[in-house]
Design a protein around this motif. Structure first.
Motif, PDB file in Angstrom:
ATOM      1  N   GLN A  98       0.835  -1.204   0.000  1.00 43.39           N
ATOM      2  CA  GLN A  98       0.000   0.000   0.000  1.00 43.39           C
ATOM      3  C   GLN A  98       0.869   1.253   0.000  1.00 43.39           C
ATOM      4  O   GLN A  98       0.587   2.217  -0.702  1.00 43.39           O
ATOM      5  CB  GLN A  98      -0.951   0.018   1.209  1.00 43.39           C
ATOM      6  N   ARG A  99       1.926   1.250   0.795  1.00 43.55           N
ATOM      7  CA  ARG A  99       2.809   2.421   0.882  1.00 43.55           C
ATOM      8  C   ARG A  99       3.503   2.705  -0.440  1.00 43.55           C
ATOM      9  O   ARG A  99       3.611   3.853  -0.864  1.00 43.55           O
ATOM     10  CB  ARG A  99       3.857   2.201   1.972  1.00 43.55           C
ATOM     11  N   PHE A 100       4.003   1.656  -1.108  1.00 44.68           N
ATOM     12  CA  PHE A 100       4.742   1.864  -2.351  1.00 44.68           C
ATOM     13  C   PHE A 100       3.820   2.046  -3.554  1.00 44.68           C
ATOM     14  O   PHE A 100       4.256   2.513  -4.593  1.00 44.68           O
ATOM     15  CB  PHE A 100       5.737   0.719  -2.574  1.00 44.68           C
ATOM     16  N   GLY A 101       2.534   1.720  -3.407  1.00 44.30           N
ATOM     17  CA  GLY A 101       1.572   1.954  -4.475  1.00 44.30           C
ATOM     18  C   GLY A 101       0.639   3.109  -4.158  1.00 44.30           C
ATOM     19  O   GLY A 101      -0.463   3.213  -4.701  1.00 44.30           O
ATOM     20  N   TRP A 102       1.075   3.991  -3.260  1.00 44.00           N
ATOM     21  CA  TRP A 102       0.246   5.081  -2.734  1.00 44.00           C
ATOM     22  C   TRP A 102      -0.408   5.918  -3.831  1.00 44.00           C
ATOM     23  O   TRP A 102      -1.575   6.265  -3.737  1.00 44.00           O
ATOM     24  CB  TRP A 102       1.113   5.963  -1.843  1.00 44.00           C
ATOM     25  N   GLU A 103       0.340   6.245  -4.874  1.00 46.78           N
ATOM     26  CA  GLU A 103      -0.184   7.118  -5.927  1.00 46.78           C
ATOM     27  C   GLU A 103      -1.323   6.460  -6.708  1.00 46.78           C
ATOM     28  O   GLU A 103      -2.136   7.157  -7.309  1.00 46.78           O
ATOM     29  CB  GLU A 103       0.936   7.536  -6.884  1.00 46.78           C
ATOM     30  N   GLN A 104      -1.407   5.144  -6.709  1.00 37.47           N
ATOM     31  CA  GLN A 104      -2.470   4.449  -7.429  1.00 37.47           C
ATOM     32  C   GLN A 104      -3.750   4.314  -6.601  1.00 37.47           C
ATOM     33  O   GLN A 104      -4.788   3.928  -7.124  1.00 37.47           O
ATOM     34  CB  GLN A 104      -2.015   3.042  -7.868  1.00 37.47           C
ATOM     35  N   LEU A 105      -3.665   4.627  -5.308  1.00 32.39           N
ATOM     36  CA  LEU A 105      -4.844   4.528  -4.448  1.00 32.39           C
ATOM     37  C   LEU A 105      -5.745   5.753  -4.641  1.00 32.39           C
ATOM     38  O   LEU A 105      -5.270   6.842  -4.932  1.00 32.39           O
ATOM     39  CB  LEU A 105      -4.426   4.451  -2.979  1.00 32.39           C
ATOM     40  N   LEU A 106      -7.028   5.548  -4.449  1.00 31.58           N
ATOM     41  CA  LEU A 106      -7.981   6.668  -4.462  1.00 31.58           C
ATOM     42  C   LEU A 106      -7.756   7.519  -3.214  1.00 31.58           C
ATOM     43  O   LEU A 106      -7.293   7.011  -2.186  1.00 31.58           O
ATOM     44  CB  LEU A 106      -9.410   6.139  -4.464  1.00 31.58           C
ATOM     45  N   PRO A 107      -8.091   8.807  -3.277  1.00 27.76           N
ATOM     46  CA  PRO A 107      -7.911   9.663  -2.094  1.00 27.76           C
ATOM     47  C   PRO A 107      -8.586   9.109  -0.840  1.00 27.76           C
ATOM     48  O   PRO A 107      -8.023   9.185   0.250  1.00 27.76           O
ATOM     49  CB  PRO A 107      -8.521  10.998  -2.522  1.00 27.76           C
ATOM     50  N   VAL A 108      -9.762   8.524  -0.985  1.00 26.07           N
ATOM     51  CA  VAL A 108     -10.457   7.976   0.188  1.00 26.07           C
ATOM     52  C   VAL A 108      -9.692   6.774   0.751  1.00 26.07           C
ATOM     53  O   VAL A 108      -9.636   6.579   1.969  1.00 26.07           O
ATOM     54  CB  VAL A 108     -11.927   7.624  -0.132  1.00 26.07           C
ATOM     55  N   GLN A 109      -9.053   5.983  -0.098  1.00 27.67           N
ATOM     56  CA  GLN A 109      -8.251   4.862   0.380  1.00 27.67           C
ATOM     57  C   GLN A 109      -7.010   5.369   1.118  1.00 27.67           C
ATOM     58  O   GLN A 109      -6.647   4.826   2.164  1.00 27.67           O
ATOM     59  CB  GLN A 109      -7.834   3.968  -0.789  1.00 27.67           C
ATOM     60  N   GLN A 110      -6.385   6.416   0.592  1.00 25.29           N
ATOM     61  CA  GLN A 110      -5.236   7.019   1.268  1.00 25.29           C
ATOM     62  C   GLN A 110      -5.651   7.550   2.636  1.00 25.29           C
ATOM     63  O   GLN A 110      -4.958   7.353   3.632  1.00 25.29           O
ATOM     64  CB  GLN A 110      -4.647   8.150   0.421  1.00 25.29           C
ATOM     65  N   TRP A 111      -6.785   8.216   2.678  1.00 27.48           N
ATOM     66  CA  TRP A 111      -7.273   8.789   3.928  1.00 27.48           C
ATOM     67  C   TRP A 111      -7.522   7.687   4.955  1.00 27.48           C
ATOM     68  O   TRP A 111      -7.112   7.805   6.109  1.00 27.48           O
ATOM     69  CB  TRP A 111      -8.552   9.589   3.684  1.00 27.48           C
ATOM     70  N   LEU A 112      -8.195   6.623   4.533  1.00 31.53           N
ATOM     71  CA  LEU A 112      -8.479   5.521   5.457  1.00 31.53           C
ATOM     72  C   LEU A 112      -7.200   4.897   6.001  1.00 31.53           C
ATOM     73  O   LEU A 112      -7.096   4.630   7.200  1.00 31.53           O
ATOM     74  CB  LEU A 112      -9.324   4.445   4.766  1.00 31.53           C
ATOM     75  N   LEU A 113      -6.229   4.666   5.135  1.00 29.36           N
ATOM     76  CA  LEU A 113      -4.963   4.093   5.596  1.00 29.36           C
ATOM     77  C   LEU A 113      -4.249   5.032   6.562  1.00 29.36           C
ATOM     78  O   LEU A 113      -3.734   4.609   7.595  1.00 29.36           O
ATOM     79  CB  LEU A 113      -4.050   3.782   4.402  1.00 29.36           C
ATOM     80  N   GLU A 114      -4.230   6.321   6.219  1.00 25.71           N
ATOM     81  CA  GLU A 114      -3.499   7.283   7.032  1.00 25.71           C
ATOM     82  C   GLU A 114      -4.154   7.532   8.382  1.00 25.71           C
ATOM     83  O   GLU A 114      -3.475   7.594   9.403  1.00 25.71           O
ATOM     84  CB  GLU A 114      -3.354   8.596   6.269  1.00 25.71           C
ATOM     85  N   TYR A 115      -5.472   7.657   8.405  1.00 25.93           N
ATOM     86  CA  TYR A 115      -6.146   8.057   9.637  1.00 25.93           C
ATOM     87  C   TYR A 115      -6.721   6.914  10.457  1.00 25.93           C
ATOM     88  O   TYR A 115      -7.089   7.124  11.605  1.00 25.93           O
ATOM     89  CB  TYR A 115      -7.231   9.094   9.329  1.00 25.93           C
TER      90      TYR A 115
END
Length: 57
Positions: free
Chosen positions: A25-42
């Motif tokens: 997930q970390r190395f494919g961060w740019e391919q994730l949708l913003p909501v997926q990034q938000w969920l992982l981060e928060y």
């Protein structure tokens, strides 16, 4: 949900190595949708492998 440890110490949930999954997930961060990034981060405090840009102050 079955959480366990393999003999090498890796944490496994439902047969999946969580360390490998988090790194993917970390190395494919740019391919994730913003909501997926938000969920992982928060929810899991997982962020991109790239350091955040900071101002020169």
């Amino acid at each position: 949900m079955a959480i366990g440890r393999r003999a090498d110490g890796d944490v496994v949930v439902q047969g999946e190595d969580l360390g490998w999954w988090v790194n993917a997930q970390r190395f494919g961060w740019e391919q994730l949708l913003p909501v997926q990034q938000w969920l992982l981060e928060y929810t899991l405090t997982v962020a991109s492998h790239r350091p955040r840009k900071t101002s020169g102050r």
